[in-house]
Every structure is written in structure tokens, then in C-alpha cells.
Motif scaffolding. Structure first.
Motif, PDB file in Angstrom:
ATOM      1  N   UNK A   1      38.342  49.411  37.109  1.00  0.00           N
ATOM      2  CA  UNK A   1      36.992  49.514  36.569  1.00  0.00           C
ATOM      3  C   UNK A   1      36.335  50.773  37.114  1.00  0.00           C
ATOM      4  N   UNK A   2      35.765  51.558  36.232  1.00  0.00           N
ATOM      5  CA  UNK A   2      35.048  52.749  36.642  1.00  0.00           C
ATOM      6  C   UNK A   2      33.561  52.431  36.664  1.00  0.00           C
ATOM      7  N   UNK A   3      32.916  52.718  37.779  1.00  0.00           N
ATOM      8  CA  UNK A   3      31.471  52.554  37.855  1.00  0.00           C
ATOM      9  C   UNK A   3      30.840  53.929  37.993  1.00  0.00           C
ATOM     10  N   UNK A   4      29.644  54.039  37.470  1.00  0.00           N
ATOM     11  CA  UNK A   4      28.912  55.299  37.499  1.00  0.00           C
ATOM     12  C   UNK A   4      27.531  55.023  38.065  1.00  0.00           C
ATOM     13  N   UNK A   5      27.150  55.844  39.031  1.00  0.00           N
ATOM     14  CA  UNK A   5      25.819  55.735  39.629  1.00  0.00           C
ATOM     15  C   UNK A   5      25.134  57.085  39.554  1.00  0.00           C
TER      16      UNK A   5
ATOM     17  N   UNK B   1      31.133  58.962  39.973  1.00  0.00           N
ATOM     18  CA  UNK B   1      32.007  57.849  39.602  1.00  0.00           C
ATOM     19  C   UNK B   1      32.772  57.318  40.797  1.00  0.00           C
ATOM     20  N   UNK B   2      33.091  56.026  40.713  1.00  0.00           N
ATOM     21  CA  UNK B   2      33.953  55.346  41.673  1.00  0.00           C
ATOM     22  C   UNK B   2      34.903  54.471  40.884  1.00  0.00           C
ATOM     23  N   UNK B   3      36.162  54.510  41.234  1.00  0.00           N
ATOM     24  CA  UNK B   3      37.163  53.664  40.589  1.00  0.00           C
ATOM     25  C   UNK B   3      37.386  52.441  41.466  1.00  0.00           C
ATOM     26  N   UNK B   4      37.160  51.256  40.888  1.00  0.00           N
ATOM     27  CA  UNK B   4      37.352  49.992  41.604  1.00  0.00           C
ATOM     28  C   UNK B   4      38.669  49.366  41.195  1.00  0.00           C
ATOM     29  N   UNK B   5      39.252  48.598  42.100  1.00  0.00           N
ATOM     30  CA  UNK B   5      40.532  47.943  41.809  1.00  0.00           C
ATOM     31  C   UNK B   5      40.414  47.070  40.566  1.00  0.00           C
ATOM     32  N   UNK B   6      39.385  46.229  40.488  1.00  0.00           N
ATOM     33  CA  UNK B   6      39.145  45.374  39.321  1.00  0.00           C
ATOM     34  C   UNK B   6      37.762  44.756  39.456  1.00  0.00           C
ATOM     35  N   UNK B   7      37.349  44.058  38.421  1.00  0.00           N
ATOM     36  CA  UNK B   7      36.081  43.331  38.489  1.00  0.00           C
ATOM     37  C   UNK B   7      36.185  42.233  39.540  1.00  0.00           C
ATOM     38  N   UNK B   8      37.338  41.570  39.577  1.00  0.00           N
ATOM     39  CA  UNK B   8      37.548  40.486  40.535  1.00  0.00           C
ATOM     40  C   UNK B   8      37.704  40.991  41.960  1.00  0.00           C
ATOM     41  N   UNK B   9      38.286  42.172  42.123  1.00  0.00           N
ATOM     42  CA  UNK B   9      38.471  42.811  43.431  1.00  0.00           C
ATOM     43  C   UNK B   9      37.749  44.160  43.403  1.00  0.00           C
ATOM     44  N   UNK B  10      36.438  44.167  43.627  1.00  0.00           N
ATOM     45  CA  UNK B  10      35.674  45.402  43.445  1.00  0.00           C
ATOM     46  C   UNK B  10      35.762  46.399  44.600  1.00  0.00           C
ATOM     47  N   UNK B  11      36.903  46.452  45.263  1.00  0.00           N
ATOM     48  CA  UNK B  11      37.051  47.445  46.338  1.00  0.00           C
ATOM     49  C   UNK B  11      37.313  48.827  45.731  1.00  0.00           C
ATOM     50  N   UNK B  12      36.650  49.867  46.244  1.00  0.00           N
ATOM     51  CA  UNK B  12      36.874  51.218  45.717  1.00  0.00           C
ATOM     52  C   UNK B  12      38.256  51.731  46.101  1.00  0.00           C
ATOM     53  N   UNK B  13      38.923  52.369  45.134  1.00  0.00           N
ATOM     54  CA  UNK B  13      40.240  52.950  45.411  1.00  0.00           C
ATOM     55  C   UNK B  13      40.250  54.463  45.202  1.00  0.00           C
TER      56      UNK B  13
END
Length: 121
Positions: A2-6, A15-27
Motif C-alpha cells: 500500500x502506498x500512502x501519501x502525506x 510517499x511511504x510504501x507499507x507492507x499491507x493494510x493489515x501490516x502497515x509497517x513501512x518498507x
């Protein structure tokens, strides 16, 4: 994935790339600010397109390692939020991110802005 944008206080998007919605740790996260959301997506996708000579481990001041994907001028485009004990482990971590991204092609979808703040005046 999941890509989040702030948006930052200057109105630039990051942008930050997260592992998943269920595991929102940044990778992975971008090191630059952008004016357009789609530019964030293109920058994140550059992790897949980057040639090997633009991906490298970077030693941190504390002696640990972080991977970085560089532009052609040698400036970082994306880096790992985590640090690693040695360059080899760092390289394996970047490889894992690229493999996972290659399986999930949903980063190019519609923008998913999250965490927007108002600009302080």
C-alpha cells in the motif's frame, strides 16, 4: 502493498510504501517532495525499474546499513526505513521489496492520499 501519501508543511507530497493494510509497517519511503500525487506513484515504481548500479547499501553513522535507490546523479530517490547489520542483509531486504512489488501491480491505481495536514501559516 500500500502506498500512502502525506503532505508536508510546505505543501509537498511524500510517499511511504507499507507492507499491507493489515501490516502497515513501512518498507520504503521517498526522499523527495512532489507536487502531484501521480509523481509519488512514479517515484515508488522506480524501485522496480532501477538498474542494479543505482541500488546500493549505505552505511549509517551508527555503523548500520540502509538500502538506497539513487537517481542518475547519485541522489537518493528512496530508502529503507529499517537499518541492517551488514550490506548483504540490506541487499536481500531491497530484493524482497522489489519481488513483492513485482507481484502487486496496484501501485499505479488511483491515488490513495492519507494523513493530509493543513499547511500552517
Amino acid at each position: 502493498m500500500r502506498l500512502t501519501i502525506k503532505v508536508d508543511e510546505d505543501g509537498l507530497l511524500h510517499w511511504t510504501l507499507l507492507r499491507s493494510v493489515e501490516q502497515p509497517e513501512p518498507i520504503a519511503y521517498g526522499t523527495r517532495g512532489y507536487r502531484q500525487q501521480q509523481d509519488c506513484y512514479r517515484a515508488a515504481e522506480s524501485l522496480l525499474r532501477a538498474p542494479a548500479d543505482l541500488m546500493r547499501p549505505v552505511r549509517q553513522r551508527d555503523g548500520r546499513w540502509r538500502w538506497a535507490v539513487l537517481d542518475t546523479d547519485g541522489a537518493p530517490l528512496a530508502v529503507s526505513p529499517a537499518t541492517f547489520d551488514n550490506p548483504a542483509t540490506c541487499g536481500y531486504a531491497l530484493h524482497d521489496v522489489r519481488v513483492a512489488m513485482g507481484r502487486r501491480r496496484d501501485l499505479a491505481g488511483p491515488p490513495i492520499p492519507v494523513g493530509y495536514r493543513t499547511r500552517s501559516r
